[in-house]
Motif scaffolding. Structure first.
Motif, mmCIF file in Angstrom:
data_model
loop_
_atom_site.group_PDB
_atom_site.id
_atom_site.type_symbol
_atom_site.label_atom_id
_atom_site.label_comp_id
_atom_site.label_asym_id
_atom_site.label_seq_id
_atom_site.Cartn_x
_atom_site.Cartn_y
_atom_site.Cartn_z
ATOM 1 N N ALA A 731 20.617 -30.136 38.845
ATOM 2 C CA ALA A 731 20.617 -31.487 39.993
ATOM 3 C C ALA A 731 21.630 -30.763 40.984
ATOM 4 O O ALA A 731 21.457 -31.838 42.054
ATOM 5 N N GLU A 732 22.667 -29.992 41.084
ATOM 6 C CA GLU A 732 23.187 -29.609 42.327
ATOM 7 C C GLU A 732 22.318 -28.588 43.000
ATOM 8 O O GLU A 732 23.501 -27.578 43.999
ATOM 9 N N GLY A 733 21.301 -27.767 43.050
ATOM 10 C CA GLY A 733 20.908 -26.618 43.341
ATOM 11 C C GLY A 733 19.537 -25.258 42.982
ATOM 12 O O GLY A 733 19.189 -26.456 41.527
ATOM 13 N N TYR A 772 21.509 -18.203 42.737
ATOM 14 C CA TYR A 772 21.882 -19.686 42.825
ATOM 15 C C TYR A 772 21.816 -19.977 44.144
ATOM 16 O O TYR A 772 22.822 -20.047 45.051
ATOM 17 N N ALA A 774 22.628 -23.958 46.290
ATOM 18 C CA ALA A 774 23.280 -24.461 46.476
ATOM 19 C C ALA A 774 22.674 -25.774 46.682
ATOM 20 O O ALA A 774 21.987 -25.067 48.196
ATOM 21 N N GLN A 775 21.841 -27.756 47.126
ATOM 22 C CA GLN A 775 22.056 -27.812 48.190
ATOM 23 C C GLN A 775 22.266 -27.973 49.596
ATOM 24 O O GLN A 775 22.393 -28.283 49.995
ATOM 25 N N SER A 776 24.088 -27.533 49.672
ATOM 26 C CA SER A 776 24.973 -27.017 50.181
ATOM 27 C C SER A 776 25.233 -26.250 51.369
ATOM 28 O O SER A 776 25.773 -26.085 52.582
#
Length: 821
Positions: A731-733, A772, A774-776
């Motif tokens: 969901a976040e990455g 991992y 992340a989208q950030s």
């Protein structure tokens, strides 16, 4: 963009410093090539490097890779050269820090660590030179940074940070790439500044052996036509080799062991008798920095000025420092009760190296048909080191005797000082645009000015003991001048057929000025040689036994003939004949040795299948290698020592190589490389102080061995690398586990082929990782290298009696956390 960089290292400001591999495709990496090709390369690089994890899931195709192997920016699959291209993401995933980390990713490539000089030497397709670590020997595999030749291995092989790509070209590359690329070349492309960008990133890392790492880079726009990039890196970890505690014999046992030596000495030297001394345990190193430690830092400041679309100038300054330690020779069969990664040390390790480099490239698109490039470089290196050459192989039985009477017990190899200065200029003019004949012409000049003082104190038993032999090799000035003219043209007969021809005429001149080799006179002071002693002073007790003044000149015309055929847009085949050349030079005593030559016959294919999901590149080659320069430390008939280089007849070499990359699904990627290599020596009778060899049949005062027909060292018959990774979209990455495993059959570690201790048996070595993204724009990367904790030898010796070896690192693991902005 969520990538970090290969790990190299140098201490800059503090134990942890900013760093990162901000692999941006700002400016063209290209050598002045067609504008359309350059733009395509830039777009492809941005697409691949900006978000490698996302790319794995957004496309079912393998991203197209562009290379500069022909000094033009061309698609890897359209380039008729055996070349492996490793982009930033590949370097990052494999935690590449040095050339030794690259070799498993390239078929037919190997590298070995050399302890006393702390450098890495390279072998490609069965041919290399373990002595290409000093001012007397050049490598067969040339190293370039941004297209600029790096003559000394200390610098470039340690500077793998903030890289855009590494290209490894196999086979002779002398026509376009020049000096000492007899069997191949490695070109490292640094990330260039990008006009208008404020991007950057940083990374911090931690691991076992107290590993601390940091790297960072950021891009600064200065004006509409100028930009600057700053990148820094620091890597450190504790040494792998623990210090053993000495076992001190009883005083009575020491006296009994020392008595015959003392009696013999006093009988031969009645005017300077010696007396018994108890062993001093404080002579053994028990704490402080350990062997096999890393402590390296680097910084690079790059500028781009592009006043117009047709003119640009890239220039960079790079500073590198190394305060780590050399790699230790370990006992292959450790003494009872001792840990494998330990040694009895009586010479504390030290490395103190600094280098400064300036690299410049100007590209000018003169008109739609012609482009010009001027490439210039300058570097300066200064260093010193201390190394325990005996490695504690023979513990002392008294202050002047050791376990084995065949070995002296104490030997240090000390580089008191070394300095290398070199600069080069290259001018290229080439055709651009689509045309019937693509051509390139160039001129090249390079100069080196090198110097070194290298001491070898060898004492019986311990530093307290009598002198076995000791000498100082001082070469205050050794110069190299190399000039060349070269050209290459490709005739595009039709859309499918392409004929290429090239040449290079090289002229080399070397001078050794004021060099000396000194040894301690029989009645000289019985203390180890140190930097405080000037062996050229009349009061030092040393005498000069050899002068190294000399001059060598040589020249050679090398060439290339190649034909390639595009079967269709996805498949091509090629065949080539190319020649390679490595200059001769001067050895101890100012004696010359001859040049090496190589003729390479090669056929290859490059194919893309299943709509771009599978890429396969193959090559088969046969090499006629002549006048192989075999270098080794030797003892002369009169007991003096030196480094000798002789020209062997050469070697017979042939092999097969394959590289396959596939996207099984949009989320699954597999890469496979393999090589089969056959490399055997022709006639050679060799000697080396690193090995106990039999008496020479023709000269019983020295030792040697006929190694004709032996297998070349560092050349496994078969080697393969398999890599797999899968991308899980969260969901976040994105979560990306990966595994990489390398297998190779047994390989010899020297030309002498002296049985199991002198070879590395077949082995499998596995690395795993979990990343991992992340989208950030931050990422977390955990890794384990050498999962099996295998003990993999890179060199061996038995000069000290028991067999010793150097090894690749043990199992290491760590984490890296970074962010792009």
């Amino acid at each position: 963009m969520n990538v970090h960089v290969p790990q190299s290292g140098k201490r800059l400001l503090s134990p942890i410093q900013l760093a990162i591999l901000a692999l941006m495709a700002g400016t063209n990496v290209a050598y002045a090539a067609e504008a359309a090709d350059a733009q395509a390369a830039q777009a492809a690089t941005v697409a691949e490097q900006a978000a490698p994890a996302a790319a794995a899931t957004n496309s079912g195709q393998i991203t197209e890779v562009y290379v500069t192997a022909t000094k033009r920016t061309t698609s890897l699959q359209k380039t008729p050269v055996a070349v492996t291209a490793l982009n930033a993401a590949a370097l990052d995933d494999n935690h590449v820090q040095t050339i030794q980390d690259v070799v498993n990713l390239v078929p037919g490539f190997s590298a070995t660590g050399q302890g006393d000089h702390g450098v890495i030497t390279m072998t490609m397709r069965g041919i290399g030179n373990d002595s290409a670590k000093t001012e007397y020997a050049d490598p067969e595999v040339a190293t370039f940074v941004d297209g600029i030749y790096s003559p000394r291995p200390e610098g470039a092989t340690a500077l793998l940070f903030d890289l855009e790509a590494i290209e490894v070209l196999r086979g002779p590359q002398g026509t376009l790439w020049g000096r000492n690329s007899t069997v191949g070349a490695v070109n490292m492309q640094t990330v260039k500044p990008e006009i208008g960008s404020n991007a950057g990133n940083f990374e911090l890392g931690y691991g076992n052996y107290t590993r601390l790492g940091a790297r960072g880079a950021f891009n600064i726009p200065l004006s509409p036509t100028m930009a600057m990039r700053v990148s820094v890196v620091h890597e450190q970890h504790d040494g792998y080799v623990d210090y053993q505690a000495p076992v001190i014999p009883s005083l009575a046992a020491q006296q009994a062991a020392a008595a015959p030596v003392i009696a013999a000495w006093n009988a031969a030297h009645p005017g300077s008798p010696i007396a018994f001394q108890p062993l001093n345990p404080n002579l053994y190193v028990r704490n402080g920095q350990k062997y096999n430690a890393q402590d390296q830092s680097a910084a690079r400041l790059s500028f781009l000025w592009q006043p117009s679309a047709d003119l640009k100038w890239n220039i960079s300054y790079e500073h590198y420092i190394d305060r780590g330690t050399p790699n230790m020779n370990l006992l292959q069969n450790q003494r009872a009760g001792q840990d494998f990664w330990s040694a009895l040390i009586d010479t504390a390790p030290n490395v103190n190296r600094d280098s400064n480099s300036v690299r410049s490239r100007v590209d000018w698109q003169i008109n739609n048909d012609i482009a010009l490039a001027y490439i210039a470089g300058y570097s300066r290196f200064n260093g010193s080191s201390t190394f325990d050459q005996d490695g504690g192989a023979n513990p002392a039985t008294s202050y002047t005797t050791a376990t084995s009477s065949a070995s002296s017990g104490y030997q240090a190899n000390n580089t008191v000082w070394s300095k290398y200065k070199n600069y080069s200029h290259e001018l290229e003019i080439m055709s651009t645009g689509k045309r019937d004949v693509d051509w390139l012409l160039g001129l090249y000049y390079a100069n080196e000015d090198n110097g070194i003082r290298f001491d070898i104190p060898i004492m019986n038993g311990t530093e307290q003991g009598t002198v076995s032999w000791q000498g100082a090799f001082i070469q205050p000035k050794e110069t190299v001048d190399s000039s060349a003219a070269f050209g290459q043209a490709t005739w595009n007969l039709a859309d499918a057929w392409h004929l290429t021809g090239g040449f290079r005429y090289t002229s080399d001149k070397r001078k050794n000025i004021g060099g000396t080799a000194s040894t301690l006179a029989a009645d000289g002071p019985q203390v180890p040689l140190s930097p405080a002693i000037d062996p050229l002073s009349p009061s030092s007790g040393f005498t000069v036994y050899q002068h190294n003044d000399g001059e060598y000149t040589g020249h050679k015309l090398t060439g290339l003939a190649r034909v390639s055929y595009d079967i269709d847009k996805n498949n091509m085949v090629f065949a080539s004949i190319s020649t390679g050349y490595k200059s001769g030079g001067l050895q101890d005593g100012g004696r010359p040795y001859g040049a090496e030559t190589l003729t390479n016959y090669e056929i290859g294919s490059k194919s893309t299948f299943l709509g771009g999901k599978v890429r396969m590149n193959n090559s088969a080659y046969y090499e006629k290698f002549k006048d192989f320069q075999f270098s080794a430390p030797i003892t002369n008939a009169d007991g003096t020592r030196g480094l000798a280089t002789n020209n062997a007849e050469g070697a017979n070499v042939w092999g097969l190589e394959t590289e396959i990359a596939a996207k099984i699904t949009p989320a699954d990627r597999v890469q496979f490389t393999a090589a089969y290599t056959h490399a055997t020596l022709k006639h050679l009778v060799g000697g080396s102080n690193d090995y106990k060899l039999p008496v020479c049949p023709l000269d019983p005062s020295i030792t040697c061995l006929d190694v004709s027909g032996n297998t070349m060292p560092h050349t496994p018959k078969f080697s393969a690398q398999l890599q797999y990774q899968h991308s899980f979209e969260l969901a976040e990455g994105t979560l990306i586990p990966r595994i990489s495993t390398h297998y190779e059959t047994a390989s010899w570690l020297s030309v002498f082929n002296l049985g199991d201790p002198d070879r590395q048996k077949a082995y499998n070595r596995t690395d795993i990782g979990l990343r991992y993204d992340a989208q950030s724009k931050w990422y977390f990367d955990a890794f384990v290298r050498n999962v099996e904790d295998g003990k993999i030898k890179t060199s061996a010796m038995n000069a000290n009696g028991p067999w010793q070896a150097q090894y690749l690192p043990p199992r290491t693991f760590g984490i890296n956390v970074g962010r792009s902005f």
